[in-house]
Design an enzyme around this catalytic site. Structure first.
Site, PDB file in Angstrom:
ATOM      1  N   ASP A  65       0.869  -1.187   0.000  1.00 60.52           N
ATOM      2  CA  ASP A  65       0.000   0.000   0.000  1.00 60.52           C
ATOM      3  C   ASP A  65       0.905   1.237   0.000  1.00 60.52           C
ATOM      4  O   ASP A  65       0.742   2.139   0.818  1.00 60.52           O
ATOM      5  CB  ASP A  65      -0.940  -0.020   1.215  1.00 60.52           C
ATOM      6  CG  ASP A  65      -1.922   1.161   1.209  1.00 60.52           C
ATOM      7  OD1 ASP A  65      -2.063   1.810   0.149  1.00 60.52           O
ATOM      8  OD2 ASP A  65      -2.523   1.438   2.257  1.00 60.52           O
ATOM      9  N   ASN A 107      -2.906   3.102  12.827  1.00 63.16           N
ATOM     10  CA  ASN A 107      -4.179   2.393  12.938  1.00 63.16           C
ATOM     11  C   ASN A 107      -3.949   0.904  12.684  1.00 63.16           C
ATOM     12  O   ASN A 107      -4.643   0.052  13.214  1.00 63.16           O
ATOM     13  CB  ASN A 107      -5.173   2.974  11.926  1.00 63.16           C
ATOM     14  CG  ASN A 107      -6.331   2.040  11.659  1.00 63.16           C
ATOM     15  OD1 ASN A 107      -7.147   1.816  12.518  1.00 63.16           O
ATOM     16  ND2 ASN A 107      -6.365   1.462  10.472  1.00 63.16           N
ATOM     17  N   GLN A 173      -3.287  -5.383   6.192  1.00 61.50           N
ATOM     18  CA  GLN A 173      -3.051  -4.300   7.155  1.00 61.50           C
ATOM     19  C   GLN A 173      -3.915  -4.513   8.408  1.00 61.50           C
ATOM     20  O   GLN A 173      -4.933  -3.832   8.616  1.00 61.50           O
ATOM     21  CB  GLN A 173      -3.401  -2.945   6.522  1.00 61.50           C
ATOM     22  CG  GLN A 173      -2.439  -2.540   5.421  1.00 61.50           C
ATOM     23  CD  GLN A 173      -2.944  -1.342   4.619  1.00 61.50           C
ATOM     24  OE1 GLN A 173      -4.142  -1.230   4.364  1.00 61.50           O
ATOM     25  NE2 GLN A 173      -2.040  -0.474   4.210  1.00 61.50           N
ATOM     26  N   ASP A 175      -5.531  -4.217  11.922  1.00 66.97           N
ATOM     27  CA  ASP A 175      -5.672  -3.063  12.821  1.00 66.97           C
ATOM     28  C   ASP A 175      -4.985  -3.329  14.158  1.00 66.97           C
ATOM     29  O   ASP A 175      -5.180  -4.404  14.754  1.00 66.97           O
ATOM     30  CB  ASP A 175      -7.159  -2.783  13.110  1.00 66.97           C
ATOM     31  CG  ASP A 175      -7.825  -2.012  11.976  1.00 66.97           C
ATOM     32  OD1 ASP A 175      -7.332  -2.100  10.834  1.00 66.97           O
ATOM     33  OD2 ASP A 175      -8.831  -1.333  12.241  1.00 66.97           O
ATOM     34  N   ASP A 205      -2.812   9.432   9.984  1.00 67.76           N
ATOM     35  CA  ASP A 205      -3.558   8.663   9.014  1.00 67.76           C
ATOM     36  C   ASP A 205      -4.868   8.161   9.641  1.00 67.76           C
ATOM     37  O   ASP A 205      -4.862   7.649  10.766  1.00 67.76           O
ATOM     38  CB  ASP A 205      -2.667   7.468   8.627  1.00 67.76           C
ATOM     39  CG  ASP A 205      -3.135   6.748   7.393  1.00 67.76           C
ATOM     40  OD1 ASP A 205      -3.265   7.404   6.357  1.00 67.76           O
ATOM     41  OD2 ASP A 205      -3.347   5.513   7.472  1.00 67.76           O
ATOM     42  N   LEU A 210      -8.502   5.014  13.888  1.00 66.58           N
ATOM     43  CA  LEU A 210      -7.505   4.833  14.935  1.00 66.58           C
ATOM     44  C   LEU A 210      -8.156   4.749  16.307  1.00 66.58           C
ATOM     45  O   LEU A 210      -7.767   3.946  17.149  1.00 66.58           O
ATOM     46  CB  LEU A 210      -6.503   6.006  14.885  1.00 66.58           C
ATOM     47  CG  LEU A 210      -5.433   6.049  15.963  1.00 66.58           C
ATOM     48  CD1 LEU A 210      -4.518   4.831  15.858  1.00 66.58           C
ATOM     49  CD2 LEU A 210      -4.601   7.325  15.845  1.00 66.58           C
ATOM     50  N   GLU A 212     -11.471   4.201  16.955  1.00 65.11           N
ATOM     51  CA  GLU A 212     -12.820   3.607  17.044  1.00 65.11           C
ATOM     52  C   GLU A 212     -12.919   2.456  18.049  1.00 65.11           C
ATOM     53  O   GLU A 212     -13.987   2.188  18.570  1.00 65.11           O
ATOM     54  CB  GLU A 212     -13.333   3.161  15.666  1.00 65.11           C
ATOM     55  CG  GLU A 212     -12.604   1.974  15.094  1.00 65.11           C
ATOM     56  CD  GLU A 212     -13.051   1.636  13.678  1.00 65.11           C
ATOM     57  OE1 GLU A 212     -14.087   2.156  13.227  1.00 65.11           O
ATOM     58  OE2 GLU A 212     -12.351   0.854  13.021  1.00 65.11           O
ATOM     59  N   GLU A 244      -6.211  13.371   9.265  1.00 63.51           N
ATOM     60  CA  GLU A 244      -7.061  12.932   8.161  1.00 63.51           C
ATOM     61  C   GLU A 244      -8.384  12.475   8.763  1.00 63.51           C
ATOM     62  O   GLU A 244      -8.506  11.344   9.249  1.00 63.51           O
ATOM     63  CB  GLU A 244      -6.397  11.773   7.404  1.00 63.51           C
ATOM     64  CG  GLU A 244      -7.193  11.356   6.182  1.00 63.51           C
ATOM     65  CD  GLU A 244      -6.815   9.989   5.615  1.00 63.51           C
ATOM     66  OE1 GLU A 244      -7.077   9.755   4.425  1.00 63.51           O
ATOM     67  OE2 GLU A 244      -6.261   9.149   6.351  1.00 63.51           O
TER      68      GLU A 244
END
Ligand code: GLC
Length: 553
Positions: A65, A107, A173, A175, A205, A210, A212, A244
């Site tokens: 990514d 995150n 990726q 979390d 980012d 991040l 939640e 962001e």
């Protein structure tokens, strides 16, 4: 307003320049940009006038990514250089008065990160709880899938340890579990490490993702952001978080830290950006004007970050389906130009049909919008995209330094575009020699923006213009006023503005030669060329415009 404020609260009228070390300048002829190459270009960046560099991720990565999948938060991707090169770069940037911030991508990690390898090795692994696991795939809401081209769920089954793990983005990726205090400690340590090496802050980012899962560990998920910010302020008072946060305005204000301003220092104005594109598509200022009227005022010492394009897709997710379709039709009608059903993978100049007048107007608008402008490398010369590259990579192409590209002497890491936006048409060297170039226009805009702290620091008012194609606003700080008008359409317009409190003043153009008089009833007529833009400083009778800017009080 004392100008000394602008050194303490430096971000409020900074000019942020985002770049990817990988695609900026190759210093060792291997086709990949690196810190040595970037360092050699530092005087170009200082000369452009930008004041803060935002580096996209430069950490070790399997690169699935574009570096947003990290395997080590404390080191440098060997393709881009060494920690030694990084420190040399930081020192040179600081010497030229440039601050540097970097992407903070915590995150998630890469699935190749040693933490995740350890976590997935067994259910009772000490690091198991660093990630988010579940025995069953939790019910998925398709709206939660950020990359619908590659993923249809945010849960992935780990065969080895027989549980599902959460991945808000790609399945590679996972979390991080920010509810775990060890993870939060580690994140703080990462911030501390890079601040010690000179960073002035971070572009955070995916902030909503991040935090939640932090509840119920902390009373409010936002406490985590406040903790991070407090830590940074203790270590280095000038440091910032640039967030962001692409959510509705009413939710967004909570990310600044409601009332207190003790969380994210600057949030990107995603709504204003999308409405600006809708306004440009329609040649109608109404949507942008409505967004700016509705936009909440950030708490003291916080700021909006304004932008038109970034390294991702031009997201139009906050427009209605019809509005999005209008922008698609105007600026990216072909399927291949669109992505994720919500955005465009193009750069600004191609979307505006290469029309230099219109491109200059768009950037004049950007630099005059209340907030801190953030630009993406190559915007200053009007680089196009390369649709032959996959997905969002289309806009992340090598910087075009000279007629033959000038990015690298080897085969570049990403293909150079051909056609009317190829390096032989669009490059730094040519535009330096051309006084009418976009590059020179950027230099002028940045110089004027810095000379008009009213734009970023002042209170703004969106003005009635009587012409839907013209967007006009004024910014006032401590008795000083700047008036700005932009014509979004391709025919000349003349507007009459009512400017309260400055009747009898003179308005002096800041981007060209010209003046206008405000009548004793506060009215002024402003002619604007096709896609014309005017920035005007108001000065009282018998005071020169040079002396009419903000005073120290
Ligand atoms: C952010 C970045 C984007 C990245 C994603 C996952 O949205 O801007 O480029 O792919 O996070 O880290």
């Amino acid at each position: 307003m004392r100008l000394t404020y602008t050194s303490d609260v430096w971000w409020k009228n900074a000019v942020v320049y985002c770049l990817d070390v990988e695609t900026f300048k190759d210093g060792n002829d291997d086709g990949v940009g690196d810190f040595r190459g970037l360092t050699q270009q530092i005087d170009y960046l200082a000369g452009l006038g930008v004041t803060c560099l935002w580096l996209m991720p430069f950490f070790p990565t399997p690169n699935r990514d574009d570096g947003y999948d990290i395997t080590d938060f404390y080191s440098i991707d060997p393709r881009l250089g060494t920690l030694g090169d990084f420190v040399e770069f930081m020192r040179t940037a600081h010497d030229r008065g440039l601050r540097v911030i970097a992407d903070l991508v915590v995150n998630h990690t890469s699935d190749q990160h040693p933490w995740f390898k350890e976590a997935r090795s067994a259910k009772d692994s000490p690091r198991r709880d660093w990630y988010v696991w579940s025995d069953k795939p939790e019910p998925d809401n398709p709206e939660q899938v950020v990359f619908p081209d590659k993923e249809d769920s945010i849960w992935e089954y780990d065969k080895g340890s027989r549980q599902y793990y959460l991945h808000s983005f790609y399945r590679h990726q996972p979390d991080l579990n920010v509810a775990n205090p060890e993870v939060r400690d580690e994140i703080t340590r990462i911030l501390g490490f890079w601040m010690e090496l000179g960073l002035s802050g971070f572009r955070v980012d995916a902030v909503p993702f991040l935090i939640e899962n932090v509840a119920p560990e902390l009373a409010s998920p936002h406490d985590f952001l406040a903790d991070l910010r407090a830590f940074m302020t203790r270590r280095k008072g000038e440091s910032i978080l640039l967030g962001e946060v692409n959510v509705a305005y009413k939710d967004l204000v909570t990310y600044f830290g409601e009332g207190l301003g003790d969380q994210i220092t600057m949030c990107f104005d995603f709504i204003g950006m999308q409405k600006a594109w809708l306004s440009m598509a329609r040649s109608d200022a109404t949507p942008l004007a409505a967004a700016l009227r509705e936009r909440p005022k950030p708490p003291k010492d916080c700021q909006w970050a304004v932008f038109l394009r970034n390294h991702d897709e031009l997201t139009l997710d906050k427009l209605t389906d019809e509005e999005r379709e209008e922008v698609f039709q105007a600026f990216g009608p072909e399927k291949d130009m669109q992505i994720f059903g919500r955005g465009l993978r193009r750069r600004l100049p191609t979307m505006l049909g290469g029309d230099l007048r219109r491109i200059k107007m768009a950037y004049s608008l950007l630099f005059s919008l209340p907030g801190t402008p953030v630009i993406f490398y190559g915007e200053e010369i009007g680089m196009g995209e390369n649709l032959a590259e996959e997905g969002r990579m289309a806009v992340r192409i090598p910087m075009q330094w000279s007629e033959d590209g000038g990015f690298s002497r080897a085969e570049p890491v990403r293909e150079i575009p051909e056609g009317s936006f190829a390096p032989d048409r669009v490059n730094v060297a040519d535009q330096k020699r051309d006084t009418d170039s976009l590059l020179r226009w950027f230099q002028l805009l940045i110089e004027r923006y810095r000379e008009c702290p009213e734009l970023a620091w002042g209170d703004y008012t969106v003005l009635e213009t009587g012409h839907k194609a013209v967007f006009a606003h004024r910014c006032d700080a401590d008795g000083a006023t700047v008036v700005v008008a932009h014509n979004l359409c391709d025919t000349a317009q003349e507007v009459e503005l009512t400017l309260e409190g400055i009747d009898g003043y003179q308005l002096t153009d800041l981007l060209a030669d010209g003046t206008a008089e405000v009548s004793d009833k506060g009215a002024v007529r402003l002619p604007l060329g096709p896609h014309g833009s005017r920035w005007l400083r108001a000065s009282p009778p018998r005071i020169s415009p040079e002396d009419a800017s903000v005073k120290s009080r």
